[in-house]
Design a protein around this motif. Structure first.
Motif, PDB file in Angstrom:
ATOM      1  N   THR A  86       0.729  -1.183   0.033  1.00 54.18           N
ATOM      2  CA  THR A  86       0.093   0.132   0.111  1.00 54.18           C
ATOM      3  C   THR A  86       0.812   1.503   0.109  1.00 54.18           C
ATOM      4  O   THR A  86       0.326   2.382   0.092  1.00 54.18           O
ATOM      5  CB  THR A  86      -1.078   0.071   1.181  1.00 54.18           C
ATOM      6  N   LEU A  87       2.159   0.854  -0.007  1.00 59.25           N
ATOM      7  CA  LEU A  87       3.113   2.239   0.103  1.00 59.25           C
ATOM      8  C   LEU A  87       3.976   2.319  -1.271  1.00 59.25           C
ATOM      9  O   LEU A  87       3.796   1.531  -2.132  1.00 59.25           O
ATOM     10  CB  LEU A  87       4.233   1.801   1.187  1.00 59.25           C
ATOM     11  N   THR A  88       4.435   3.608  -1.247  1.00 59.75           N
ATOM     12  CA  THR A  88       5.237   3.726  -2.697  1.00 59.75           C
ATOM     13  C   THR A  88       6.719   3.727  -2.159  1.00 59.75           C
ATOM     14  O   THR A  88       7.276   4.398  -1.402  1.00 59.75           O
ATOM     15  CB  THR A  88       5.154   5.087  -3.156  1.00 59.75           C
ATOM     16  N   GLN A  89       7.647   2.852  -2.884  1.00 61.68           N
ATOM     17  CA  GLN A  89       8.828   2.675  -2.592  1.00 61.68           C
ATOM     18  C   GLN A  89       9.813   4.203  -3.129  1.00 61.68           C
ATOM     19  O   GLN A  89       9.536   4.519  -4.066  1.00 61.68           O
ATOM     20  CB  GLN A  89       9.475   1.627  -3.415  1.00 61.68           C
ATOM     21  N   VAL A  90      10.425   4.709  -1.933  1.00 60.10           N
ATOM     22  CA  VAL A  90      11.163   5.732  -2.243  1.00 60.10           C
ATOM     23  C   VAL A  90      12.867   5.511  -2.440  1.00 60.10           C
ATOM     24  O   VAL A  90      13.528   6.095  -3.261  1.00 60.10           O
ATOM     25  CB  VAL A  90      11.140   6.660  -0.955  1.00 60.10           C
ATOM     26  N   HIS A  91      13.316   4.469  -1.673  1.00 62.32           N
ATOM     27  CA  HIS A  91      14.801   4.037  -2.085  1.00 62.32           C
ATOM     28  C   HIS A  91      14.701   2.533  -2.354  1.00 62.32           C
ATOM     29  O   HIS A  91      14.187   1.915  -1.111  1.00 62.32           O
ATOM     30  CB  HIS A  91      15.695   4.537  -0.609  1.00 62.32           C
ATOM     31  N   PRO A  92      15.215   2.072  -3.029  1.00 61.81           N
ATOM     32  CA  PRO A  92      15.041   0.522  -3.341  1.00 61.81           C
ATOM     33  C   PRO A  92      15.860  -0.485  -1.955  1.00 61.81           C
ATOM     34  O   PRO A  92      16.537   0.321  -1.559  1.00 61.81           O
ATOM     35  CB  PRO A  92      15.697   0.297  -4.654  1.00 61.81           C
ATOM     36  N   ALA A 103       7.059   5.367   1.041  1.00 58.47           N
ATOM     37  CA  ALA A 103       6.325   6.651   1.623  1.00 58.47           C
ATOM     38  C   ALA A 103       4.890   6.243   1.473  1.00 58.47           C
ATOM     39  O   ALA A 103       4.606   5.273   0.898  1.00 58.47           O
ATOM     40  CB  ALA A 103       6.580   7.826   0.699  1.00 58.47           C
ATOM     41  N   GLY A 104       4.009   6.955   2.287  1.00 57.45           N
ATOM     42  CA  GLY A 104       2.752   6.915   2.427  1.00 57.45           C
ATOM     43  C   GLY A 104       2.065   6.961   3.961  1.00 57.45           C
ATOM     44  O   GLY A 104       2.860   7.453   4.608  1.00 57.45           O
ATOM     45  N   THR A 105       1.030   6.364   3.894  1.00 53.78           N
ATOM     46  CA  THR A 105       0.311   6.441   5.504  1.00 53.78           C
ATOM     47  C   THR A 105      -0.078   5.016   5.915  1.00 53.78           C
ATOM     48  O   THR A 105      -0.183   4.199   5.112  1.00 53.78           O
ATOM     49  CB  THR A 105      -0.893   7.514   5.530  1.00 53.78           C
ATOM     50  N   GLY A 106       0.170   4.910   7.223  1.00 60.53           N
ATOM     51  CA  GLY A 106      -0.261   3.537   7.848  1.00 60.53           C
ATOM     52  C   GLY A 106      -1.142   3.813   9.181  1.00 60.53           C
ATOM     53  O   GLY A 106      -1.769   4.935   9.202  1.00 60.53           O
ATOM     54  N   HIS A 122       6.006  -8.315   5.544  1.00 64.16           N
ATOM     55  CA  HIS A 122       5.178  -7.821   4.491  1.00 64.16           C
ATOM     56  C   HIS A 122       4.830  -6.522   4.861  1.00 64.16           C
ATOM     57  O   HIS A 122       4.141  -5.710   3.989  1.00 64.16           O
ATOM     58  CB  HIS A 122       3.876  -8.680   4.392  1.00 64.16           C
ATOM     59  N   GLN A 123       5.146  -5.940   6.003  1.00 64.88           N
ATOM     60  CA  GLN A 123       4.979  -4.503   6.459  1.00 64.88           C
ATOM     61  C   GLN A 123       6.180  -3.503   6.653  1.00 64.88           C
ATOM     62  O   GLN A 123       7.313  -4.298   6.257  1.00 64.88           O
ATOM     63  CB  GLN A 123       4.032  -4.478   7.695  1.00 64.88           C
ATOM     64  N   ALA A 124       5.983  -2.383   6.593  1.00 60.81           N
ATOM     65  CA  ALA A 124       6.939  -1.352   6.783  1.00 60.81           C
ATOM     66  C   ALA A 124       6.389  -0.533   8.076  1.00 60.81           C
ATOM     67  O   ALA A 124       5.212  -0.357   8.507  1.00 60.81           O
ATOM     68  CB  ALA A 124       7.316  -0.575   5.854  1.00 60.81           C
ATOM     69  N   HIS A 125       7.295   0.254   8.787  1.00 60.14           N
ATOM     70  CA  HIS A 125       6.971   0.640   9.983  1.00 60.14           C
ATOM     71  C   HIS A 125       8.006   2.114  10.074  1.00 60.14           C
ATOM     72  O   HIS A 125       8.836   2.252   9.409  1.00 60.14           O
ATOM     73  CB  HIS A 125       7.237   0.190  11.260  1.00 60.14           C
ATOM     74  N   ARG A 126       7.515   3.021  10.841  1.00 59.55           N
ATOM     75  CA  ARG A 126       8.281   4.217  11.313  1.00 59.55           C
ATOM     76  C   ARG A 126       7.877   4.710  12.817  1.00 59.55           C
ATOM     77  O   ARG A 126       6.767   4.446  13.270  1.00 59.55           O
ATOM     78  CB  ARG A 126       8.019   5.514   9.924  1.00 59.55           C
ATOM     79  N   PHE A 127       8.710   5.279  13.422  1.00 59.27           N
ATOM     80  CA  PHE A 127       8.605   5.822  14.702  1.00 59.27           C
ATOM     81  C   PHE A 127       8.365   7.197  14.685  1.00 59.27           C
ATOM     82  O   PHE A 127       9.206   7.752  13.840  1.00 59.27           O
ATOM     83  CB  PHE A 127       9.727   5.276  15.708  1.00 59.27           C
ATOM     84  N   SER A 128       7.495   7.572  15.624  1.00 56.34           N
ATOM     85  CA  SER A 128       7.277   9.205  15.730  1.00 56.34           C
ATOM     86  C   SER A 128       7.439   9.985  16.792  1.00 56.34           C
ATOM     87  O   SER A 128       7.787  11.053  16.661  1.00 56.34           O
ATOM     88  CB  SER A 128       5.709   9.540  15.016  1.00 56.34           C
ATOM     89  N   ALA A 129       7.223   8.972  17.933  1.00 57.88           N
ATOM     90  CA  ALA A 129       7.318   9.826  19.261  1.00 57.88           C
ATOM     91  C   ALA A 129       7.685   8.650  20.126  1.00 57.88           C
ATOM     92  O   ALA A 129       7.185   7.594  20.087  1.00 57.88           O
ATOM     93  CB  ALA A 129       6.100  10.642  19.710  1.00 57.88           C
ATOM     94  N   ALA A 130       8.426   9.238  21.478  1.00 60.72           N
ATOM     95  CA  ALA A 130       8.581   8.231  22.502  1.00 60.72           C
ATOM     96  C   ALA A 130       8.694   9.009  23.716  1.00 60.72           C
ATOM     97  O   ALA A 130       8.947  10.122  23.606  1.00 60.72           O
ATOM     98  CB  ALA A 130      10.046   7.380  22.168  1.00 60.72           C
ATOM     99  N   ASP A 131       8.264   8.360  24.708  1.00 64.17           N
ATOM    100  CA  ASP A 131       8.413   9.198  26.193  1.00 64.17           C
ATOM    101  C   ASP A 131       9.235   8.230  26.980  1.00 64.17           C
ATOM    102  O   ASP A 131       8.911   7.155  27.379  1.00 64.17           O
ATOM    103  CB  ASP A 131       6.970   9.175  26.694  1.00 64.17           C
ATOM    104  N   ASN A 132      10.316   8.518  27.678  1.00 66.91           N
ATOM    105  CA  ASN A 132      11.212   7.792  28.588  1.00 66.91           C
ATOM    106  C   ASN A 132      11.349   6.458  28.252  1.00 66.91           C
ATOM    107  O   ASN A 132      11.219   5.378  28.895  1.00 66.91           O
ATOM    108  CB  ASN A 132      10.508   7.959  29.922  1.00 66.91           C
ATOM    109  N   LEU A 133      11.965   6.241  26.947  1.00 70.87           N
ATOM    110  CA  LEU A 133      11.873   4.885  26.373  1.00 70.87           C
ATOM    111  C   LEU A 133      13.072   4.055  26.722  1.00 70.87           C
ATOM    112  O   LEU A 133      14.272   4.632  26.733  1.00 70.87           O
ATOM    113  CB  LEU A 133      11.627   4.917  24.769  1.00 70.87           C
ATOM    114  N   GLU A 134      12.937   2.731  27.138  1.00 65.69           N
ATOM    115  CA  GLU A 134      13.881   1.803  27.276  1.00 65.69           C
ATOM    116  C   GLU A 134      13.309   0.412  26.375  1.00 65.69           C
ATOM    117  O   GLU A 134      12.218   0.191  26.861  1.00 65.69           O
ATOM    118  CB  GLU A 134      14.397   1.626  28.709  1.00 65.69           C
ATOM    119  N   LYS A 135      14.050  -0.110  25.482  1.00 61.16           N
ATOM    120  CA  LYS A 135      13.490  -1.299  24.886  1.00 61.16           C
ATOM    121  C   LYS A 135      14.624  -2.269  24.495  1.00 61.16           C
ATOM    122  O   LYS A 135      15.936  -1.718  24.462  1.00 61.16           O
ATOM    123  CB  LYS A 135      12.450  -1.200  23.984  1.00 61.16           C
ATOM    124  N   VAL A 136      14.282  -3.428  24.268  1.00 57.28           N
ATOM    125  CA  VAL A 136      15.173  -4.478  23.743  1.00 57.28           C
ATOM    126  C   VAL A 136      14.822  -4.240  22.194  1.00 57.28           C
ATOM    127  O   VAL A 136      13.718  -4.756  21.969  1.00 57.28           O
ATOM    128  CB  VAL A 136      15.185  -5.767  24.488  1.00 57.28           C
TER     129      VAL A 136
END
Length: 150
Positions: A86-92, A103-106, A122-136
């Motif tokens: 459902t997205l458009t490839q920006v960089h191969p 690029a696109g929306t999800g 089969h999916q793509a993701h992007r991060f937009s905001a975090a609060d006091n984050l600690e993760k593995v």
């Protein structure tokens, strides 16, 4: 994107298979490692402890040879996820980095401490905001436990 309520739920659902057991082994080893340094368990998994927010990308990031598993120890994070078709490839796709940019929306998700997320290939993701984050952050091969070329 698969969202799980807890590490216990992950252990219950993904109890079979070497790579899933290695994920649990890596998470249980977190007290013994330095933040933001990658470590490995065998040849099928690399992991690191992340303090602070993920890099906010303008574009979605997708993978083909590895998938990401994130286990949230503290704080929260907002993630946008979409099917690649459902997205458009920006960089191969680059085989060297195992990344492609789209690029696109999800759909936006807020992930809290204690939860786990598995980003499917089969999916793509992007991060937009975090609060006091600690993760593995775990990078797991799509192969069944080992690389065929080793």
């Amino acid at each position: 994107m698969i969202t799980l309520a807890s590490l216990d739920q992950f252990k219950s659902l993904y109890r079979d298979g070497r790579k899933w057991n290695r994920c649990v082994e890596a998470i249980e080893n977190i007290p013994n490692i330095q933040p933001n340094v990658f470590h490995s368990v065998g040849d099928s998994l690399a992991y690191r402890l992340q303090h602070g927010p993920s890099t906010a990308n303008e574009h979605f990031v997708g993978h083909r040879r590895y998938f990401d598993v994130h286990y949230y120890l503290a704080g929260s994070e907002t993630i946008e996820c979409a099917d690649k078709d459902t997205l458009t490839q920006v960089h191969p796709y680059s085989d060297e980095t195992d990344r492609e940019y789209l690029a696109g929306t999800g759909q936006t998700h807020r992930i809290e401490a204690g939860q786990m997320v598995i980003f499917e290939n089969h999916q793509a993701h992007r991060f937009s905001a975090a609060d006091n984050l600690e993760k593995v952050v775990l990078r797991v091969t799509i192969e069944d436990g080992y690389f065929l070329n080793k």
